[in-house]
Scaffold this active site. Structure first.
Site, PDB file in Angstrom:
ATOM      1  N   LYS A   1      90.091 -50.722 -67.008  1.00  0.00           N
ATOM      2  CA  LYS A   1      89.131 -49.981 -66.191  1.00  0.00           C
ATOM      3  C   LYS A   1      88.045 -49.405 -67.081  1.00  0.00           C
ATOM      4  O   LYS A   1      88.313 -48.997 -68.217  1.00  0.00           O
ATOM      5  CB  LYS A   1      89.869 -48.839 -65.470  1.00  0.00           C
ATOM      6  CG  LYS A   1      88.972 -47.897 -64.691  1.00  0.00           C
ATOM      7  CD  LYS A   1      89.766 -46.842 -63.939  1.00  0.00           C
ATOM      8  CE  LYS A   1      88.819 -45.851 -63.285  1.00  0.00           C
ATOM      9  NZ  LYS A   1      89.506 -44.818 -62.513  1.00  0.00           N
TER      10      LYS A   1
ATOM     11  N   GLU B   1      86.973 -32.213 -59.023  1.00  0.00           N
ATOM     12  CA  GLU B   1      88.096 -32.675 -59.857  1.00  0.00           C
ATOM     13  C   GLU B   1      88.549 -31.667 -60.908  1.00  0.00           C
ATOM     14  O   GLU B   1      87.774 -31.264 -61.775  1.00  0.00           O
ATOM     15  CB  GLU B   1      87.686 -33.989 -60.540  1.00  0.00           C
ATOM     16  CG  GLU B   1      88.836 -34.651 -61.271  1.00  0.00           C
ATOM     17  CD  GLU B   1      88.540 -36.087 -61.664  1.00  0.00           C
ATOM     18  OE1 GLU B   1      87.426 -36.573 -61.433  1.00  0.00           O
ATOM     19  OE2 GLU B   1      89.462 -36.719 -62.224  1.00  0.00           O
TER      20      GLU B   1
ATOM     21  N   GLU C   1      92.504 -48.507 -59.193  1.00  0.00           N
ATOM     22  CA  GLU C   1      91.590 -47.624 -59.940  1.00  0.00           C
ATOM     23  C   GLU C   1      92.220 -46.234 -60.114  1.00  0.00           C
ATOM     24  O   GLU C   1      92.106 -45.613 -61.170  1.00  0.00           O
ATOM     25  CB  GLU C   1      90.303 -47.533 -59.111  1.00  0.00           C
ATOM     26  CG  GLU C   1      89.078 -47.143 -59.842  1.00  0.00           C
ATOM     27  CD  GLU C   1      87.883 -47.090 -58.879  1.00  0.00           C
ATOM     28  OE1 GLU C   1      87.689 -48.042 -58.085  1.00  0.00           O
ATOM     29  OE2 GLU C   1      87.151 -46.091 -58.918  1.00  0.00           O
TER      30      GLU C   1
ATOM     31  N   GLU D   1      77.999 -46.666 -54.260  1.00  0.00           N
ATOM     32  CA  GLU D   1      78.880 -45.505 -54.511  1.00  0.00           C
ATOM     33  C   GLU D   1      78.165 -44.448 -55.370  1.00  0.00           C
ATOM     34  O   GLU D   1      78.268 -43.253 -55.098  1.00  0.00           O
ATOM     35  CB  GLU D   1      80.156 -45.986 -55.201  1.00  0.00           C
ATOM     36  CG  GLU D   1      81.194 -44.891 -55.363  1.00  0.00           C
ATOM     37  CD  GLU D   1      82.491 -45.427 -55.958  1.00  0.00           C
ATOM     38  OE1 GLU D   1      82.982 -46.476 -55.493  1.00  0.00           O
ATOM     39  OE2 GLU D   1      82.994 -44.795 -56.897  1.00  0.00           O
TER      40      GLU D   1
HETATM   41  C1  LIG Z   1      82.589 -40.443 -62.344  1.00  0.00           C
HETATM   42  C2  LIG Z   1      82.407 -39.850 -61.161  1.00  0.00           C
HETATM   43  O1  LIG Z   1      83.413 -39.719 -60.235  1.00  0.00           O
HETATM   44  C3  LIG Z   1      84.782 -39.889 -60.593  1.00  0.00           C
HETATM   45  C4  LIG Z   1      85.564 -38.996 -59.714  1.00  0.00           C
HETATM   46  C5  LIG Z   1      85.984 -39.375 -58.475  1.00  0.00           C
HETATM   47  C6  LIG Z   1      85.930 -40.720 -58.097  1.00  0.00           C
HETATM   48  C7  LIG Z   1      85.513 -41.662 -58.968  1.00  0.00           C
HETATM   49  C8  LIG Z   1      85.468 -43.094 -58.584  1.00  0.00           C
HETATM   50  O2  LIG Z   1      85.927 -43.435 -57.473  1.00  0.00           O
HETATM   51  O3  LIG Z   1      84.956 -43.921 -59.340  1.00  0.00           O
HETATM   52  C9  LIG Z   1      85.172 -41.344 -60.380  1.00  0.00           C
HETATM   53  O4  LIG Z   1      86.314 -41.652 -61.137  1.00  0.00           O
HETATM   54  C10 LIG Z   1      81.128 -39.265 -60.774  1.00  0.00           C
HETATM   55  O5  LIG Z   1      81.031 -38.645 -59.698  1.00  0.00           O
HETATM   56  O6  LIG Z   1      80.145 -39.396 -61.544  1.00  0.00           O
END
Ligand SMILES: C=C(O[C@H]1C=CC=C(C(=O)O)[C@@H]1O)C(=O)O
Length: 366
Positions: free
Chosen positions: A120, A170, A214, A350
């Site tokens: 990843k 987070e 993920e 996203e």
């Molecule tokens: C790296 C980010 O989110 C992280 C936190 C939640 C979900 C994430 C995702 O689904 O990729 C990322 O790991 C960001 O918001 O810049």
């Protein structure tokens, strides 16, 4: 006592649903690229009842960890302002890189992941926004709190004199006595104003194999790092759906009981960082790929922001959904986890959805 209303650029602010912390001035400053050295020097300097506050960068080769023992610290209850404040007048917005270039970088990453070696990698992009007059960090922070934009609303003065401001969902690590908690997030879908679409987005995320992979890579890494420090660890078998006003995520609350109470919140945060929520797995190979594919330094985006007291307790959140603010401009960041089953266009969308947290707080519709 309104800590949010009293916040000024350069201060440290950390707001949750339980309390708000406002740190002002610096009795002592610790700026060091060696985070292990920081996690030893800072606790040793804390007098009983005092706090250290600050930020860790994404990569200490690029920016140092920066903690201060504030001259004054005020801790108050939670706040949620009812009104919004004007942030300033944006005059230009530039994507760094161009969106199509980000999708190409994601496609390159997918190819590398499929070739093996990496499980990843998290790739980010940025938006640079110029303002005609000044830009108000106070107003961005205030509006993020008004929006309840994330579980941890924060601002911190940086060594450059700029300010990091954001609202992240987070939790990297909290420690209260012997109890530690981490709440890793990975796997995303946008919220929708239409309740039916919103529910569908959540359900699609909850059943997405790609997003579960993920997420699993992330939870495994958190558990692996915390295990040697803990006599017991509680890890739910499946992640849960969690939400912010702009995003759905998969999240797992990991709780543990420390073996040794001399291990501080900062020590544990430094051990966990950078997690696969913002870097990748294996860590070093992912960090290198991030450096090769992203055309900017992340600075304090995708680092950690938080505080620690003289007992070693503290809270460190992952510094995402944020902007680094200068006098007349700011840079905001958003990234996403890439696994072999990722799709470049979906990843680009996203990041656009993740930008909404800050764009809303700035009153910008893009
Ligand atoms: C790296 C980010 O989110 C992280 C936190 C939640 C979900 C994430 C995702 O689904 O990729 C990322 O790991 C960001 O918001 O810049």
């Amino acid at each position: 006592m309104d800590t949010l209303a009293d916040y000024r650029p350069g201060d440290f602010y950390f707001g949750t649903s339980r309390r708000t912390i406002l740190g002002r001035g610096a009795k002592r400053t610790f700026t060091d690229s060696d985070v292990t050295a920081l996690s030893e020097a800072v606790p040793a300097a804390l007098e009983p009842g005092s706090l250290a506050v600050g930020v860790l960068p994404f990569d200490t080769a690029v920016a140092p960890g920066h903690l201060v023992l504030p001259e004054t610290v005020r801790i108050a209850g939670p706040v949620q302002p009812a009104h919004r404040l004007p942030v300033g007048a944006p005059s230009a917005v530039r994507a760094v890189p161009e969106p199509v270039r980000h999708a190409e970088a994601v496609a390159s990453a997918i190819k590398i992941l499929k070739d093996g070696g990496l499980r990843k990698v998290v790739l980010a992009r940025a938006l640079d926004v110029d303002f005609d007059g000044g830009v108000s960090v106070e107003a961005i922070l205030h509006n993020l709190a008004a929006d309840k934009a994330g579980s941890y609303t924060y601002a911190a003065g940086l060594p450059s004199g700029r300010n990091l401001v954001g609202a992240t969902p987070e939790l990297l690590l909290s420690r209260v006595g012997g109890q530690v908690v981490s709440h890793p997030h990975a796997g995303s879908a946008p919220r929708s104003a239409d309740p039916v679409t919103d529910r569908e987005n959540a359900e699609t995320l909850a059943s997405s194999r790609k997003d579960h992979i993920e997420h699993a890579v992330l939870t495994e890494a958190i558990v692996e790092t915390l295990r040697p420090f803990c006599r017991s660890l509680d890890v739910p078998r499946e992640p849960s759906l969690v939400s912010t006003p702009t995003m759905w995520h998969l999240g797992t609350v990991v709780t543990g009981e420390l073996v040794d109470r001399d291990v501080t919140a900062l020590h544990l945060a430094a051990a966990l960082h950078p997690t696969p929520a913002i870097c990748g797995t294996p860590t070093e190979a992912a960090r290198q790929l991030v450096g090769e594919l992203e055309p900017f330094d992340r600075g304090y985006y995708a680092g950690a922001v938080g505080w620690m007291n003289s007992e070693g307790d503290g809270e460190w959140a992952v510094s995402i959904r944020c902007a680094e603010v200068a006098e007349r401009s700011l840079r905001l960041y958003a990234g996403g986890g890439i696994v072999p089953a990722s799709d470049p266009k979906a990843e680009l969308d996203e990041t656009s959805a993740k930008f909404q947290t800050l764009l809303r707080a700035m009153g910008l519709e893009l």
